[in-house]
Scaffold this motif. Structure first.
Motif, PDB file in Angstrom:
ATOM      1  N   ILE A   1       4.535 -24.567 -20.929  1.00  0.00           N
ATOM      2  CA  ILE A   1       4.251 -24.816 -19.741  1.00  0.00           C
ATOM      3  C   ILE A   1       4.372 -23.513 -18.782  1.00  0.00           C
ATOM      4  CG2 ILE A   1       4.719 -26.033 -17.303  1.00  0.00           C
ATOM      5  CD1 ILE A   1       5.463 -28.290 -19.087  1.00  0.00           C
ATOM      6  N   VAL A   2       3.636 -22.819 -18.164  1.00  0.00           N
ATOM      7  CA  VAL A   2       3.763 -21.803 -17.356  1.00  0.00           C
ATOM      8  C   VAL A   2       3.292 -21.740 -16.021  1.00  0.00           C
ATOM      9  CG1 VAL A   2       2.652 -19.006 -17.392  1.00  0.00           C
ATOM     10  CG2 VAL A   2       3.007 -20.387 -19.703  1.00  0.00           C
ATOM     11  N   GLU A   3       4.087 -21.190 -15.077  1.00  0.00           N
ATOM     12  CA  GLU A   3       3.682 -21.169 -13.739  1.00  0.00           C
ATOM     13  C   GLU A   3       3.486 -19.977 -13.312  1.00  0.00           C
ATOM     14  OE1 GLU A   3       5.770 -22.426  -9.195  1.00  0.00           O
ATOM     15  OE2 GLU A   3       7.160 -22.883 -11.263  1.00  0.00           O
ATOM     16  N   LEU A   4       2.387 -19.710 -12.440  1.00  0.00           N
ATOM     17  CA  LEU A   4       1.925 -18.890 -11.697  1.00  0.00           C
ATOM     18  C   LEU A   4       2.147 -18.768 -10.183  1.00  0.00           C
ATOM     19  CD1 LEU A   4       0.265 -15.957 -11.296  1.00  0.00           C
ATOM     20  CD2 LEU A   4      -1.582 -17.494 -11.070  1.00  0.00           C
ATOM     21  N   ARG A   5       3.109 -17.931  -9.714  1.00  0.00           N
ATOM     22  CA  ARG A   5       3.611 -18.020  -8.428  1.00  0.00           C
ATOM     23  C   ARG A   5       2.884 -16.829  -7.555  1.00  0.00           C
ATOM     24  NH1 ARG A   5       9.778 -19.246  -8.610  1.00  0.00           N
ATOM     25  NH2 ARG A   5       9.626 -21.082  -9.842  1.00  0.00           N
ATOM     26  N   VAL A   6       2.020 -17.134  -6.712  1.00  0.00           N
ATOM     27  CA  VAL A   6       1.630 -16.188  -5.979  1.00  0.00           C
ATOM     28  C   VAL A   6       2.297 -15.819  -4.680  1.00  0.00           C
ATOM     29  CG1 VAL A   6      -0.855 -15.473  -4.605  1.00  0.00           C
ATOM     30  CG2 VAL A   6      -1.012 -16.607  -6.556  1.00  0.00           C
ATOM     31  N   LEU A   7       2.710 -14.672  -4.424  1.00  0.00           N
ATOM     32  CA  LEU A   7       3.468 -14.532  -3.391  1.00  0.00           C
ATOM     33  C   LEU A   7       2.815 -13.720  -2.309  1.00  0.00           C
ATOM     34  CD1 LEU A   7       6.500 -12.782  -5.626  1.00  0.00           C
ATOM     35  CD2 LEU A   7       6.246 -15.162  -4.823  1.00  0.00           C
ATOM     36  N   SER A   8       1.791 -13.224  -2.442  1.00  0.00           N
ATOM     37  CA  SER A   8       0.910 -12.656  -1.144  1.00  0.00           C
ATOM     38  C   SER A   8      -0.341 -12.286  -1.827  1.00  0.00           C
ATOM     39  CB  SER A   8       1.481 -11.323  -0.896  1.00  0.00           C
ATOM     40  OG  SER A   8       1.630 -10.170  -1.801  1.00  0.00           O
ATOM     41  N   ASN A   9      -1.586 -12.094  -0.889  1.00  0.00           N
ATOM     42  CA  ASN A   9      -2.943 -11.685  -1.148  1.00  0.00           C
ATOM     43  C   ASN A   9      -3.030 -10.291  -0.505  1.00  0.00           C
ATOM     44  OD1 ASN A   9      -3.594 -12.156   1.400  1.00  0.00           O
ATOM     45  ND2 ASN A   9      -4.481 -14.178   1.025  1.00  0.00           N
ATOM     46  N   TRP A  10      -4.241  -9.926  -0.513  1.00  0.00           N
ATOM     47  CA  TRP A  10      -4.486  -8.328   0.179  1.00  0.00           C
ATOM     48  C   TRP A  10      -4.788  -8.501   1.561  1.00  0.00           C
ATOM     49  CZ3 TRP A  10      -3.445  -4.001  -1.876  1.00  0.00           C
ATOM     50  CH2 TRP A  10      -2.939  -3.952  -3.278  1.00  0.00           C
ATOM     51  N   GLY A  11      -4.485  -9.388   2.132  1.00  0.00           N
ATOM     52  CA  GLY A  11      -4.538  -9.665   3.754  1.00  0.00           C
ATOM     53  C   GLY A  11      -5.644 -10.691   4.333  1.00  0.00           C
ATOM     54  N   GLU A  12      -5.965 -11.477   3.491  1.00  0.00           N
ATOM     55  CA  GLU A  12      -6.911 -12.619   3.831  1.00  0.00           C
ATOM     56  C   GLU A  12      -5.855 -13.738   4.741  1.00  0.00           C
ATOM     57  OE1 GLU A  12      -9.042 -15.452   5.678  1.00  0.00           O
ATOM     58  OE2 GLU A  12     -10.016 -13.586   4.710  1.00  0.00           O
ATOM     59  N   PRO A  13      -5.678 -14.039   5.875  1.00  0.00           N
ATOM     60  CA  PRO A  13      -4.744 -14.974   6.338  1.00  0.00           C
ATOM     61  C   PRO A  13      -5.062 -16.403   6.051  1.00  0.00           C
ATOM     62  CG  PRO A  13      -6.187 -14.238   8.207  1.00  0.00           C
ATOM     63  CD  PRO A  13      -6.668 -13.456   6.932  1.00  0.00           C
ATOM     64  N   GLU A  14      -6.161 -16.835   5.896  1.00  0.00           N
ATOM     65  CA  GLU A  14      -6.713 -18.110   5.984  1.00  0.00           C
ATOM     66  C   GLU A  14      -6.362 -18.706   4.259  1.00  0.00           C
ATOM     67  OE1 GLU A  14      -7.429 -20.142   8.367  1.00  0.00           O
ATOM     68  OE2 GLU A  14      -7.065 -18.407   9.750  1.00  0.00           O
ATOM     69  N   TYR A  15      -6.909 -18.000   3.599  1.00  0.00           N
ATOM     70  CA  TYR A  15      -6.738 -18.549   1.863  1.00  0.00           C
ATOM     71  C   TYR A  15      -6.618 -17.359   1.255  1.00  0.00           C
ATOM     72  CZ  TYR A  15     -11.454 -16.985   2.034  1.00  0.00           C
ATOM     73  OH  TYR A  15     -12.728 -16.197   2.075  1.00  0.00           O
ATOM     74  N   THR A  16      -6.361 -18.020  -0.336  1.00  0.00           N
ATOM     75  CA  THR A  16      -6.280 -16.921  -1.517  1.00  0.00           C
ATOM     76  C   THR A  16      -6.991 -17.501  -2.530  1.00  0.00           C
ATOM     77  OG1 THR A  16      -3.844 -16.415  -1.058  1.00  0.00           O
ATOM     78  CG2 THR A  16      -4.580 -16.008  -3.202  1.00  0.00           C
ATOM     79  N   CYS A  17      -7.630 -16.923  -3.268  1.00  0.00           N
ATOM     80  CA  CYS A  17      -8.582 -17.236  -4.298  1.00  0.00           C
ATOM     81  C   CYS A  17      -7.975 -16.608  -5.757  1.00  0.00           C
ATOM     82  CB  CYS A  17     -10.061 -16.582  -4.192  1.00  0.00           C
ATOM     83  SG  CYS A  17     -11.069 -17.595  -2.887  1.00  0.00           S
ATOM     84  N   LEU A  18      -8.266 -17.707  -6.629  1.00  0.00           N
ATOM     85  CA  LEU A  18      -7.740 -17.492  -8.093  1.00  0.00           C
ATOM     86  C   LEU A  18      -9.119 -17.735  -8.816  1.00  0.00           C
ATOM     87  CD1 LEU A  18      -4.157 -19.241  -8.602  1.00  0.00           C
ATOM     88  CD2 LEU A  18      -4.833 -16.792  -8.406  1.00  0.00           C
ATOM     89  N   TYR A  19      -9.479 -16.858  -9.460  1.00  0.00           N
ATOM     90  CA  TYR A  19     -10.891 -16.970 -10.215  1.00  0.00           C
ATOM     91  C   TYR A  19     -10.546 -17.293 -11.656  1.00  0.00           C
ATOM     92  CZ  TYR A  19     -14.302 -15.652  -6.536  1.00  0.00           C
ATOM     93  OH  TYR A  19     -14.975 -15.814  -5.620  1.00  0.00           O
ATOM     94  N   ARG A  20      -9.656 -16.588 -12.407  1.00  0.00           N
ATOM     95  CA  ARG A  20      -9.071 -16.804 -13.644  1.00  0.00           C
ATOM     96  C   ARG A  20      -7.760 -16.283 -13.914  1.00  0.00           C
ATOM     97  NH1 ARG A  20     -14.422 -15.226 -16.690  1.00  0.00           N
ATOM     98  NH2 ARG A  20     -15.540 -17.256 -16.787  1.00  0.00           N
ATOM     99  N   PHE A  21      -6.869 -16.974 -14.701  1.00  0.00           N
ATOM    100  CA  PHE A  21      -5.748 -16.777 -15.018  1.00  0.00           C
ATOM    101  C   PHE A  21      -5.465 -17.111 -16.446  1.00  0.00           C
ATOM    102  CE2 PHE A  21      -1.258 -18.186 -15.628  1.00  0.00           C
ATOM    103  CZ  PHE A  21      -0.684 -16.603 -15.606  1.00  0.00           C
ATOM    104  N   ARG A  22      -5.224 -16.252 -17.278  1.00  0.00           N
ATOM    105  CA  ARG A  22      -5.024 -16.506 -18.835  1.00  0.00           C
ATOM    106  C   ARG A  22      -3.517 -16.039 -19.201  1.00  0.00           C
ATOM    107  NH1 ARG A  22     -10.443 -13.061 -20.366  1.00  0.00           N
ATOM    108  NH2 ARG A  22     -11.720 -14.417 -19.046  1.00  0.00           N
ATOM    109  N   VAL A  23      -3.286 -16.789 -20.262  1.00  0.00           N
ATOM    110  CA  VAL A  23      -1.705 -16.568 -21.056  1.00  0.00           C
ATOM    111  C   VAL A  23      -2.152 -16.307 -22.337  1.00  0.00           C
ATOM    112  CG1 VAL A  23       0.395 -17.747 -21.309  1.00  0.00           C
ATOM    113  CG2 VAL A  23      -0.762 -18.617 -19.213  1.00  0.00           C
ATOM    114  N   HIS A  24      -1.615 -15.125 -22.661  1.00  0.00           N
ATOM    115  CA  HIS A  24      -1.698 -14.793 -24.122  1.00  0.00           C
ATOM    116  C   HIS A  24      -0.405 -14.849 -24.747  1.00  0.00           C
ATOM    117  CE1 HIS A  24      -5.743 -13.237 -23.368  1.00  0.00           C
ATOM    118  NE2 HIS A  24      -5.390 -12.991 -21.859  1.00  0.00           N
ATOM    119  N   GLY A  25      -0.405 -15.183 -26.105  1.00  0.00           N
ATOM    120  CA  GLY A  25       0.844 -15.035 -26.911  1.00  0.00           C
ATOM    121  C   GLY A  25       0.515 -15.201 -28.180  1.00  0.00           C
ATOM    122  N   ASN A  26       1.915 -15.618 -28.821  1.00  0.00           N
ATOM    123  CA  ASN A  26       1.910 -15.986 -30.361  1.00  0.00           C
ATOM    124  C   ASN A  26       2.527 -17.357 -30.326  1.00  0.00           C
ATOM    125  OD1 ASN A  26       1.183 -13.509 -31.080  1.00  0.00           O
ATOM    126  ND2 ASN A  26       3.323 -12.526 -30.466  1.00  0.00           N
TER     127      ASN A  26
END
Length: 121
Positions: A96-121
């Motif tokens: 189990i992996v958690e992605l915590r978004v702490l800020s975006n680039w300035g949009e006050p209303e919302y943040t968009c995540l398109y893809r998040f990938r986890v790589h490993g062994n």
């Protein structure tokens, strides 16, 4: 499933998190964040892209805290797909992996995540 403008997982504001259960336990080695490029954005900017974020390995989906695997910044001027190596190595594998978004680039209303990938062994 695609990278068309607006086909993202959006959340209100600039703070949010996403918890992912992988198909099996792995030792994470890197993470990838992908966002549409500015050239595909109808507004000509990607202010809704995540900026600062952290990734944690969790023992279960209800755990608060977890093992910090790294603190990162997505570069809005960089490539749409950006790779981030694990900064804090762990002797433990995680399913189990958690992605915590702490800020975006300035949009006050919302943040968009398109893809998040986890790589490993």
């Amino acid at each position: 499933p695609d990278m068309y403008p607006g086909n993202c997982w959006a959340f209100k504001g600039s703070l949010g998190y996403l918890v992912i259960r992988l198909s099996r336990e792995i030792f994470p080695t890197s993470f990838a964040v992908e966002h549409i490029p500015k050239t595909l954005s109808p507004s000509g900017n990607i202010l809704s892209a995540p900026r600062n974020f952290e990734v944690y390995g969790l023992d279960d989906e209800y755990q608060e805290g977890g093992k910090l695997l790294g603190h990162y910044e997505y570069d809005q001027e960089g490539e749409p797909l950006q790779m981030f190596p694990v900064m804090e190595q762990s002797a433990k594998a995680f399913q189990i992996v958690e992605l915590r978004v702490l800020s975006n680039w300035g949009e006050p209303e919302y943040t968009c995540l398109y893809r998040f990938r986890v790589h490993g062994n």
